[in-house]
Design an enzyme around this catalytic site. Structure first.
Site, mmCIF file in Angstrom:
data_model
loop_
_atom_site.group_PDB
_atom_site.id
_atom_site.type_symbol
_atom_site.label_atom_id
_atom_site.label_comp_id
_atom_site.label_asym_id
_atom_site.label_seq_id
_atom_site.Cartn_x
_atom_site.Cartn_y
_atom_site.Cartn_z
ATOM 1 C CG HIS A 1 28.753 -9.696 7.815
ATOM 2 N ND1 HIS A 1 28.183 -10.420 8.834
ATOM 3 C CD2 HIS A 1 27.946 -8.615 7.640
ATOM 4 C CE1 HIS A 1 27.087 -9.805 9.262
ATOM 5 N NE2 HIS A 1 26.927 -8.706 8.542
ATOM 6 C CD GLN B 1 25.582 -7.229 0.864
ATOM 7 O OE1 GLN B 1 24.932 -6.761 -0.084
ATOM 8 N NE2 GLN B 1 25.213 -7.036 2.117
ATOM 9 C CB CYS C 1 28.154 -6.683 10.652
ATOM 10 S SG CYS C 1 26.692 -6.421 11.625
ATOM 11 C CE LYS D 1 22.395 -9.216 4.021
ATOM 12 N NZ LYS D 1 22.437 -7.971 4.773
ATOM 13 C CG ASP E 1 28.904 -14.012 3.480
ATOM 14 O OD1 ASP E 1 27.799 -13.877 2.912
ATOM 15 O OD2 ASP E 1 29.295 -13.241 4.374
HETATM 16 N N1 PMP Z 1 27.620 -11.472 5.031
HETATM 17 C C1 PMP Z 1 27.545 -10.302 4.406
HETATM 18 C C2 PMP Z 1 28.578 -9.963 3.361
HETATM 19 C C3 PMP Z 1 26.502 -9.424 4.713
HETATM 20 O O1 PMP Z 1 26.421 -8.245 4.084
HETATM 21 C C4 PMP Z 1 25.558 -9.772 5.688
HETATM 22 C C5 PMP Z 1 24.443 -8.831 6.086
HETATM 23 N N2 PMP Z 1 24.829 -7.507 6.238
HETATM 24 C C6 PMP Z 1 25.686 -11.021 6.304
HETATM 25 C C7 PMP Z 1 26.718 -11.841 5.949
HETATM 26 C C8 PMP Z 1 24.725 -11.484 7.346
HETATM 27 O O2 PMP Z 1 23.452 -11.562 6.827
HETATM 28 P P1 PMP Z 1 22.221 -11.843 7.800
HETATM 29 O O3 PMP Z 1 22.206 -10.724 8.773
HETATM 30 O O4 PMP Z 1 21.049 -11.854 6.900
HETATM 31 O O5 PMP Z 1 22.498 -13.145 8.440
#
Ligand code: PMP
Length: 406
Positions: free
Chosen positions: A121, A200, A364, A223, A197
């Site tokens: 991401h 998910q 993203c 999430k 990270d």
């Molecule tokens: N890493 C992953 C794998 C994600 O799916 C996301 C959110 N789509 C993020 C980081 C970023 O999360 P946040 O927008 O809550 O900071």
């Protein structure tokens, strides 16, 4: 708890728009919130609204106790120490906190290497690009295999001489979940730090920070049923003790003189300014809810729905999927495209016709998604409150949309 009972707790699932229910299949972006979480936030605003750590009055004491308890609750939830839990607003802030704290502590020198995987991401790419641009650190990407799994042989090569490896525990696009035990052994075997990270990962899997043995784990509360603006960075105590803070100001200090200050105890050294107090009430309620449902139920339901969705999509000739077909190798996400219709058009039409919420675009994760399709892909993502009926509804609307517009 059965799924119908669970669904009763989610007010949004009762919303009717143009005579039709909402089918929410965008859980990888953010989850819906149960009434217990909404009520916990309301309770703070109605009964205990005050700043924390600053007042001796009743309300401030109540809010401070609850805010501190939320660190304990998160610690128990992920198997860490209370001092290792820094509350953040999301995963992105957690990753930036790691990056800036390491930077402020002169951890990186020009020419040092940071390694990420090819499925990250943006929040696990762009902070490291900043170090690359401003401080001469090299960012390298571990290749993905054809089935979107991380190439462990490539990791073994690229990790050599690296200072930090930062990997997603579960992809938000191609859905793969690397074997983190193997990753940890390889990374620590080479003496690099490991950052995970967990955006998910934590909402869907029972994670234990101690046995994971990562140096850092970032995730988002929003999430996993908690309010937006909630998240946590879990970091080994030895690092938090050693490394410089990221944000400076009120609450993160012990004593302030005109030209120098000393830092607060852990984890508050890393929590400058008024935090998301209401969010912390909601985060506690979300953790209680997840524990009540249990990861076994979560896993069972997600696998059931993902399997059904993949099997049904395989029958649609113009649809191609970009995720593992084996539900044991992935995390409740079906990434796909129709060869006849752009992903954005598909998502818009499903919403307009049937109130079905899926995501489209780059998710993203542009370096990976744009390599598959420059125009972006579509994604359906499940959580434990989704049903087989919803998957069938989505599949039949998808077929109809493709035959109408494709
Ligand atoms: N890493 C992953 C794998 C994600 O799916 C996301 C959110 N789509 C993020 C980081 C970023 O999360 P946040 O927008 O809550 O900071």
């Amino acid at each position: 708890m059965n799924i119908e009972e669970i669904r009763e707790d989610f007010p949004l699932l009762k919303r009717i728009e143009n005579g039709k229910k909402i089918t929410y299949l965008d859980n990888a972006a953010t989850s819906l919130k149960p009434k217990q979480v909404i009520e916990a936030v309301t309770h703070y605003y109605e009964k205990e609204c005050a700043n924390v750590h600053r007042g001796l009055h009743l309300l401030s004491e109540e809010a401070s106790i609850k805010y501190e308890e939320s660190h304990e609750k998160v610690a128990k939830f992920v198997g860490s120490k209370k001092e290792e839990v820094v509350l953040t607003k999301n995963t992105t802030e957690g990753m930036n906190l790691v990056m800036y704290s390491l930077l402020n502590s002169d951890f990186f020198k020009k020419g040092d290497k940071i390694v990420v995987s090819g499925m990250e991401h943006h929040s696990n790419i762009v902070p490291w690009q900043f170090l690359e641009r401003k401080h001469g650190v090299n960012l390298e990407y571990v290749e993905l295999l054809d089935n979107f799994e991380v190439d462990m042989d490539d990791l073994k090569e690229k990790v050599k001489g690296a200072k930090l490896v930062s990997f997603s525990g579960a992809s938000n696009t191609v859905a793969t979940t690397p074997d983190l035990k193997k990753v940890e052994k390889i990374v620590h075997g080479e003496g690099a730090l490991l950052c995970i990270d967990g955006a998910q990962l934590v909402p869907h899997h029972n994670v234990n920070f101690k046995s994971l043995n990562a140096d850092f784990l970032a995730f988002s509360g929003h999430k996993m049923l908690a309010p937006t603006g909630t998240g946590a960075l879990i970091a080994k105590k030895e690092h938090l003790e050693k490394f410089e803070p990221f944000l400076f100001g009120g609450d993160m200090i012990q004593e302030v003189e005109l030209h120098k200050s000393t830092w607060n105890s852990l984890p508050y050294k890393f929590e400058a300014g008024t935090p998301n107090i209401a969010g912390s009430y909601g985060l506690c309620a979300a953790i209680d809810y997840i524990k009540k449902v249990g990861y076994k139920t979560i896993d069972r339901q997600e696998k059931l729905l993902t399997k059904l969705c993949i099997e049904e999509m395989e029958k649609i000739p113009s649809v191609e999927m970009y995720c593992p077909k084996d539900v044991n190798k992935q995390g409740g996400i079906v990434m796909f495209e129709s060869k006849k219709l752009a992903a954005h058009e598909l998502a818009m039409t499903l919403s307009e016709m049937e109130n079905i919420c899926i995501r489209s675009g780059m998710h993203c994760a542009e370096p990976l998604v744009s390599k598959i399709n420059k125009e972006g892909l579509a994604r359906a993502s499940f959580y434990f409150y989704n049903t087989e009926e919803e998957v069938h509804k989505f599949i039949s609307a998808l077929k109809e949309t493709i035959s109408l517009l494709g």
